[in-house]
Design a protein around this motif. Structure first.
Motif, mmCIF file in Angstrom:
data_model
loop_
_atom_site.group_PDB
_atom_site.id
_atom_site.type_symbol
_atom_site.label_atom_id
_atom_site.label_comp_id
_atom_site.label_asym_id
_atom_site.label_seq_id
_atom_site.Cartn_x
_atom_site.Cartn_y
_atom_site.Cartn_z
ATOM 1 N N THR A 144 3.794 -1.943 -51.511
ATOM 2 C CA THR A 144 2.660 -1.058 -51.294
ATOM 3 C C THR A 144 2.935 -0.177 -50.082
ATOM 4 N N THR A 145 2.218 0.888 -50.001
ATOM 5 C CA THR A 145 2.339 1.819 -48.890
ATOM 6 C C THR A 145 0.960 2.022 -48.288
ATOM 7 N N SER A 146 0.899 2.054 -46.973
ATOM 8 C CA SER A 146 -0.387 2.310 -46.327
ATOM 9 C C SER A 146 -0.365 3.694 -45.686
ATOM 10 N N TYR A 147 -1.527 4.278 -45.609
ATOM 11 C CA TYR A 147 -1.695 5.599 -45.022
ATOM 12 C C TYR A 147 -2.736 5.488 -43.921
ATOM 13 N N GLU A 148 -2.392 5.949 -42.756
ATOM 14 C CA GLU A 148 -3.310 5.921 -41.615
ATOM 15 C C GLU A 148 -3.588 7.366 -41.219
ATOM 16 N N TYR A 149 -4.851 7.738 -41.145
ATOM 17 C CA TYR A 149 -5.257 9.093 -40.800
ATOM 18 C C TYR A 149 -5.896 9.073 -39.418
ATOM 19 N N ASP A 150 -5.339 9.831 -38.490
ATOM 20 C CA ASP A 150 -5.883 9.905 -37.137
ATOM 21 C C ASP A 150 -6.081 11.364 -36.740
ATOM 22 N N VAL A 151 -7.297 11.692 -36.329
ATOM 23 C CA VAL A 151 -7.546 13.015 -35.758
ATOM 24 C C VAL A 151 -7.015 12.955 -34.333
ATOM 25 N N ILE A 152 -6.053 13.826 -34.027
ATOM 26 C CA ILE A 152 -5.430 13.776 -32.705
ATOM 27 C C ILE A 152 -5.815 14.964 -31.825
ATOM 28 N N GLU A 153 -6.416 15.981 -32.458
ATOM 29 C CA GLU A 153 -6.809 17.166 -31.713
ATOM 30 C C GLU A 153 -7.929 17.866 -32.468
ATOM 31 N N CYS A 154 -8.898 18.388 -31.729
ATOM 32 C CA CYS A 154 -9.990 19.137 -32.352
ATOM 33 C C CYS A 154 -10.561 20.095 -31.318
ATOM 34 N N ASN A 179 -16.872 -7.396 -39.927
ATOM 35 C CA ASN A 179 -15.891 -7.545 -38.838
ATOM 36 C C ASN A 179 -16.603 -7.564 -37.478
ATOM 37 N N PRO A 180 -17.260 -8.665 -37.147
ATOM 38 C CA PRO A 180 -18.042 -8.688 -35.900
ATOM 39 C C PRO A 180 -17.208 -8.435 -34.645
ATOM 40 N N ASP A 181 -15.898 -8.694 -34.700
ATOM 41 C CA ASP A 181 -15.045 -8.480 -33.533
ATOM 42 C C ASP A 181 -14.207 -7.217 -33.654
ATOM 43 N N PHE A 182 -14.591 -6.320 -34.574
ATOM 44 C CA PHE A 182 -13.814 -5.110 -34.853
ATOM 45 C C PHE A 182 -13.749 -4.206 -33.643
ATOM 46 N N VAL A 183 -12.528 -3.763 -33.332
ATOM 47 C CA VAL A 183 -12.315 -2.797 -32.252
ATOM 48 C C VAL A 183 -11.526 -1.639 -32.845
ATOM 49 N N PRO A 184 -12.137 -0.446 -32.966
ATOM 50 C CA PRO A 184 -11.424 0.690 -33.551
ATOM 51 C C PRO A 184 -10.331 1.210 -32.617
ATOM 52 N N THR A 185 -9.301 1.792 -33.216
ATOM 53 C CA THR A 185 -8.230 2.401 -32.406
ATOM 54 C C THR A 185 -7.993 3.810 -32.864
ATOM 55 N N HIS A 200 -3.911 7.298 -32.135
ATOM 56 C CA HIS A 200 -5.283 6.850 -32.196
ATOM 57 C C HIS A 200 -6.213 8.025 -32.464
ATOM 58 N N CYS A 201 -7.250 7.766 -33.239
ATOM 59 C CA CYS A 201 -8.188 8.808 -33.640
ATOM 60 C C CYS A 201 -9.173 9.114 -32.508
ATOM 61 N N ILE A 202 -9.257 10.397 -32.149
ATOM 62 C CA ILE A 202 -10.147 10.790 -31.058
ATOM 63 C C ILE A 202 -11.615 10.807 -31.484
ATOM 64 N N CYS A 203 -11.864 10.764 -32.789
ATOM 65 C CA CYS A 203 -13.236 10.861 -33.293
ATOM 66 C C CYS A 203 -14.153 9.750 -32.770
ATOM 67 N N ILE A 204 -13.585 8.589 -32.501
ATOM 68 C CA ILE A 204 -14.439 7.462 -32.103
ATOM 69 C C ILE A 204 -15.136 7.710 -30.767
ATOM 70 N N HIS A 205 -14.638 8.702 -30.014
ATOM 71 C CA HIS A 205 -15.269 9.044 -28.734
ATOM 72 C C HIS A 205 -15.803 10.476 -28.740
ATOM 73 N N CYS A 206 -16.159 10.982 -29.925
ATOM 74 C CA CYS A 206 -16.655 12.361 -30.026
ATOM 75 C C CYS A 206 -18.154 12.381 -30.312
ATOM 76 N N LYS A 207 -18.829 13.257 -29.636
ATOM 77 C CA LYS A 207 -20.269 13.446 -29.794
ATOM 78 C C LYS A 207 -20.655 13.742 -31.245
ATOM 79 N N TYR A 208 -19.782 14.417 -31.997
ATOM 80 C CA TYR A 208 -20.117 14.872 -33.348
ATOM 81 C C TYR A 208 -19.748 13.900 -34.471
ATOM 82 N N VAL A 209 -19.171 12.759 -34.148
ATOM 83 C CA VAL A 209 -18.638 11.857 -35.178
ATOM 84 C C VAL A 209 -19.692 11.440 -36.212
#
Length: 141
Positions: free
Chosen positions: A103-113, A135-141, A1-10
């Protein structure tokens, strides 16, 4: 999961801008001016084939249509060759094309900063309006 969603600088981070770009999603900030320090962040890239049934469905369709496609290909060959039938080892090509590439999917997650400063739900509170409306019910991960 990407840590950016809980970062002050996002909302102003050039590294997160890159992640958004890779995901093809709207930017939270079209001109971010803040950059994490050199060597940071660490981004995990998950590469996986899509789990959808598209290729399997195309293959099934191809087999279902095989006899009709073969008949049309043989007729087309005969028309192009003065009525002669194709030899047993002649390659025949039907008119229908099937996409078996998958098809191939690519998922990018910042895991450390090194510059991560926790601010819970920073991304959700500032998500681009296009994402919120689509996406009114969208929940990021």
């Amino acid at each position: 999961h990407c840590i950016c969603i809980h970062c002050k600088y996002v909302t102003n981070c050039s590294a997160y801008y890159f992640v958004e770009q890779q995901h093809g999603q709207p930017h939270i900030n079209k001109t971010p001016s803040w950059e994490p320090r050199d060597g940071s962040p660490t981004i995990n890239v998950h590469i996986r084939p899509d789990e959808d049934k598209k290729t399997e469905n195309e293959l099934g369709k191809m087999w279902q249509e095989h006899e009709e496609e073969t008949r049309r290909a043989e007729e087309s060959y005969a028309e192009s060759n003065d009525g002669q039938q194709a030899e047993e080892d002649t390659a025949l090509f039907g008119s229908t094309q099937y996409d078996l590439s998958g098809t191939t999917s690519y998922e990018y997650d910042v895991i450390e900063c090194e510059d991560f400063v926790e601010e819970k739900d920073m991304w959700v509170n500032n998500m681009p309006e296009e994402i919120r409306l689509a996406n009114p019910d969208f929940v990021p991960t």
